[in-house]
Motif scaffolding. Structure first.
Motif, short mmCIF file in Angstrom:
data_model
loop_
_atom_site.label_atom_id
_atom_site.label_comp_id
_atom_site.label_asym_id
_atom_site.label_seq_id
_atom_site.Cartn_x
_atom_site.Cartn_y
_atom_site.Cartn_z
N ASN A 103 -12.69 0.64 10.08
CA ASN A 103 -13.03 -0.52 9.25
C ASN A 103 -14.11 -1.36 9.91
OD1 ASN A 103 -11.36 -0.36 6.92
ND2 ASN A 103 -9.59 -0.98 8.13
N GLN A 104 -13.93 -1.62 11.20
CA GLN A 104 -14.88 -2.47 11.91
C GLN A 104 -16.25 -1.81 11.99
OE1 GLN A 104 -13.44 -5.47 12.75
NE2 GLN A 104 -15.57 -6.14 12.94
N ASN A 105 -16.28 -0.51 12.23
CA ASN A 105 -17.55 0.20 12.37
C ASN A 105 -18.28 0.34 11.04
OD1 ASN A 105 -17.07 0.53 15.10
ND2 ASN A 105 -16.30 2.61 14.91
N GLU A 106 -17.56 0.62 9.97
CA GLU A 106 -18.21 0.89 8.69
C GLU A 106 -18.36 -0.34 7.80
OE1 GLU A 106 -16.39 4.19 6.69
OE2 GLU A 106 -16.74 5.56 8.37
N LEU A 107 -17.36 -1.21 7.81
CA LEU A 107 -17.43 -2.41 6.96
C LEU A 107 -17.93 -3.63 7.72
CD1 LEU A 107 -14.02 -2.10 5.03
CD2 LEU A 107 -16.26 -1.15 4.41
N GLY A 108 -17.67 -3.64 9.03
CA GLY A 108 -18.04 -4.81 9.83
C GLY A 108 -16.94 -5.85 9.90
N TYR A 109 -15.78 -5.56 9.33
CA TYR A 109 -14.66 -6.49 9.31
C TYR A 109 -13.42 -5.72 8.88
CZ TYR A 109 -15.55 -6.30 4.30
OH TYR A 109 -15.74 -5.85 3.02
N GLN A 110 -12.26 -6.40 8.92
CA GLN A 110 -11.02 -5.81 8.43
C GLN A 110 -10.79 -6.28 6.99
OE1 GLN A 110 -9.35 -3.51 10.21
NE2 GLN A 110 -10.86 -3.80 11.84
N PRO A 111 -10.51 -5.37 6.05
CA PRO A 111 -10.30 -5.79 4.66
C PRO A 111 -9.01 -6.57 4.45
CG PRO A 111 -9.81 -3.45 4.91
CD PRO A 111 -10.39 -3.91 6.22
N GLY A 112 -8.21 -6.64 5.47
CA GLY A 112 -6.96 -7.38 5.41
C GLY A 112 -6.11 -7.05 6.61
N LYS A 113 -4.91 -7.57 6.63
CA LYS A 113 -3.99 -7.34 7.74
C LYS A 113 -2.88 -6.41 7.29
CE LYS A 113 -1.11 -9.76 11.13
NZ LYS A 113 -0.61 -11.09 11.57
N VAL A 114 -2.78 -5.27 7.98
CA VAL A 114 -1.71 -4.31 7.70
C VAL A 114 -0.43 -4.83 8.36
CG1 VAL A 114 -0.91 -1.94 8.00
CG2 VAL A 114 -3.33 -2.39 7.54
N VAL A 159 0.85 -1.19 0.00
CA VAL A 159 0.00 0.00 0.00
C VAL A 159 0.89 1.23 0.00
CG1 VAL A 159 -1.80 1.27 1.23
CG2 VAL A 159 -1.80 -1.23 1.24
N LEU A 160 0.57 2.17 -0.89
CA LEU A 160 1.43 3.35 -1.08
C LEU A 160 0.62 4.64 -0.98
CD1 LEU A 160 4.16 3.70 -3.80
CD2 LEU A 160 2.57 5.57 -3.40
N SER A 161 1.14 5.58 -0.20
CA SER A 161 0.54 6.90 -0.09
C SER A 161 1.59 7.84 0.51
CB SER A 161 -0.73 6.87 0.77
OG SER A 161 -1.41 8.11 0.72
N ASN A 162 1.17 9.04 0.92
CA ASN A 162 2.12 9.93 1.59
C ASN A 162 2.33 9.44 3.03
OD1 ASN A 162 0.13 11.53 3.41
ND2 ASN A 162 -0.81 11.60 1.38
N PRO A 163 3.44 9.82 3.66
CA PRO A 163 3.78 9.28 4.99
C PRO A 163 2.67 9.44 6.03
CG PRO A 163 5.69 10.36 4.06
CD PRO A 163 4.56 10.66 3.12
N ARG A 164 2.01 10.58 6.05
CA ARG A 164 0.96 10.80 7.05
C ARG A 164 -0.20 9.83 6.83
NH1 ARG A 164 -2.20 16.56 8.17
NH2 ARG A 164 -3.56 15.80 9.83
N HIS A 165 -0.56 9.62 5.57
CA HIS A 165 -1.67 8.72 5.25
C HIS A 165 -1.33 7.27 5.61
CE1 HIS A 165 -5.05 7.81 2.10
NE2 HIS A 165 -5.38 7.47 3.33
N ILE A 166 -0.09 6.87 5.34
CA ILE A 166 0.32 5.51 5.68
C ILE A 166 0.31 5.30 7.19
CG2 ILE A 166 2.25 3.87 5.63
CD1 ILE A 166 0.68 4.03 3.02
N SER A 167 0.69 6.33 7.94
CA SER A 167 0.62 6.24 9.40
C SER A 167 -0.82 6.02 9.85
CB SER A 167 1.19 7.51 10.03
OG SER A 167 2.57 7.62 9.79
N TYR A 168 -1.76 6.65 9.18
CA TYR A 168 -3.18 6.45 9.50
C TYR A 168 -3.60 5.02 9.20
CZ TYR A 168 -8.26 6.73 9.05
OH TYR A 168 -9.61 6.50 9.16
N VAL A 169 -3.17 4.48 8.06
CA VAL A 169 -3.51 3.10 7.69
C VAL A 169 -2.98 2.11 8.73
CG1 VAL A 169 -3.11 1.29 5.96
CG2 VAL A 169 -3.71 3.61 5.23
N GLU A 170 -1.87 2.44 9.35
CA GLU A 170 -1.29 1.57 10.38
C GLU A 170 -1.98 1.70 11.73
OE1 GLU A 170 3.38 0.98 9.93
OE2 GLU A 170 2.84 3.09 10.10
N SER A 171 -2.80 2.73 11.92
CA SER A 171 -3.29 3.10 13.24
C SER A 171 -4.46 2.26 13.73
CB SER A 171 -3.71 4.57 13.25
OG SER A 171 -4.89 4.76 12.48
#
Length: 344
Positions: A305-316, A286-298
């Motif tokens: 993901n859990q609240n909106e999708l009901g599951y995790q789309p994968g493992k970061v 997964v590629l983005s700017n550093p701040r965005h990638i930090s968010y993806v890791e958070s």
């Protein structure tokens, strides 16, 4: 509207009354009588079309398989949300970028609801609404608001993606460290700019990763999102830049033109990898700017993901640079989410 109906309500839109149980048919007949009492009153039809929890329970309870029952509940709940948001001006999941053209209580909203009611009546005999007229009304509400986003690029393995899907059929995936480079979108702040400054950054880094041999494909992810009412699709603009600026071959680029948030960026990219028959036990990047990638890791991202999708789309996984993080897709991503009718 058949294509949109199948995309949003794949189970419910395929059902016919003759194939249901007696309790379901009796309940649907009562819904018909409720709708008939509205005559030409569009607002009444909107209210009459809403599914009560008991009615949803009757239809879902008649399903033989648990997964089918859960899908029916999700789809009818999503249908109710469309009626509420696009029929009554309710608050959408992403109110800054989605929602009806007319404001709540406005003449425009009332006029659009009236036209949608007529559209659904004219299409009453269409197969997609065979189970219940509310399906046709929900689809008509999206139509009058010009929100057919969910089918704008279907079939997803055709059009701009045809070369890449063809290439994937004969690909030796084991030659690459990652299955794909998933590039997250970053919409501009104005309607005139096709690709934002951050988007240009993402594209340049992605081209470098591709020519370094990191993955056979670049999946560019992002719909027509920012700002509201933009006609620029982030994925299409990033694809154009990859080809024109960096000479990335078209067969190496896959557009994911629907995602409206980072949650669905990864969900939809994982869906594409499934469709391309990529090995799902291998990581993507997964590629983005550093701040965005930090968010993806958070933890915040995982919670969303859990609240909106009901599951995790994968493992970061492991962060490989300021711009990249490994991602192992989940098989759960196939689940349709009609609560987001622009990107289910």
């Amino acid at each position: 509207m058949a294509a949109l109906g199948k995309r949003l309500f794949p189970v419910v839109s395929s059902m016919e009354r003759s194939g249901t149980t007696t309790p379901v048919r009796s309940m649907l007949a009562e819904r018909d009588r409720r709708l008939a009492r509205c005559a030409d009153d569009a607002v009444c039809k909107l209210d009459a079309s809403r599914w009560g929890s008991d009615e949803i329970g009757i239809v879902a309870g008649a399903a033989a398989a648990r997964e089918r029952s859960e899908a029916i509940r999700r789809e009818l709940t999503g249908l109710n949300a469309i009626l509420e948001i696009y029929g009554k001006g309710g608050v959408s999941r992403y109110p800054q970028i989605d929602g009806p053209i007319g404001k709540q209580g406005s003449e425009r909203l009332a006029a659009d609801v009236a036209v949608a009611a007529l559209l659904s009546e004219v299409g009453r005999a269409e197969t997609v609404a065979a189970l219940d007229p509310s399906i046709g009304l929900a689809l008509a509400l999206l139509d009058v608001n010009n929100r057919l986003d969910a089918i704008a690029f279907e079939p997803i393995d055709g059009g701009l993606n045809a070369d890449a899907f063809q290439h994937a059929r004969t690909l030796d995936w084991s030659r690459y460290p990652y299955t794909a480079i998933i590039v997250l979108g970053a919409g501009p702040d104005d309607l005139m700019t096709p690709l934002s400054a951050r988007g240009k950054l993402h594209v340049k880094v992605a081209a470098q990763r591709y020519f370094d041999g990191k993955a056979p494909f670049i999946i560019v992810s992002g719909g027509a999102v920012h700002p509201r009412d933009t006609r620029h699709v982030e994925a299409v603009e990033m694809r154009r830049a990859l080809i024109e600026r960096y000479k990335v071959p078209a067969h190496a680029i896959v557009i994911e033109p629907y995602a409206r948030h980072s949650t669905t960026n990864l969900r939809n990219a994982a869906r594409l990898l499934l469709s391309m028959k990529a090995p799902m036990d291998r990581h993507a990047l997964v590629l983005s700017n550093p701040r965005h990638i930090s968010y993806v890791e958070s933890a915040e991202y995982a919670t969303r993901n859990q609240n909106e999708l009901g599951y995790q789309p994968g493992k970061v996984g492991q962060r490989t640079s300021p711009f990249d993080v490994a991602f192992l897709p989940s098989q759960e991503v196939s689940r349709v989410d009609p609560l987001d009718p622009l990107d289910p």
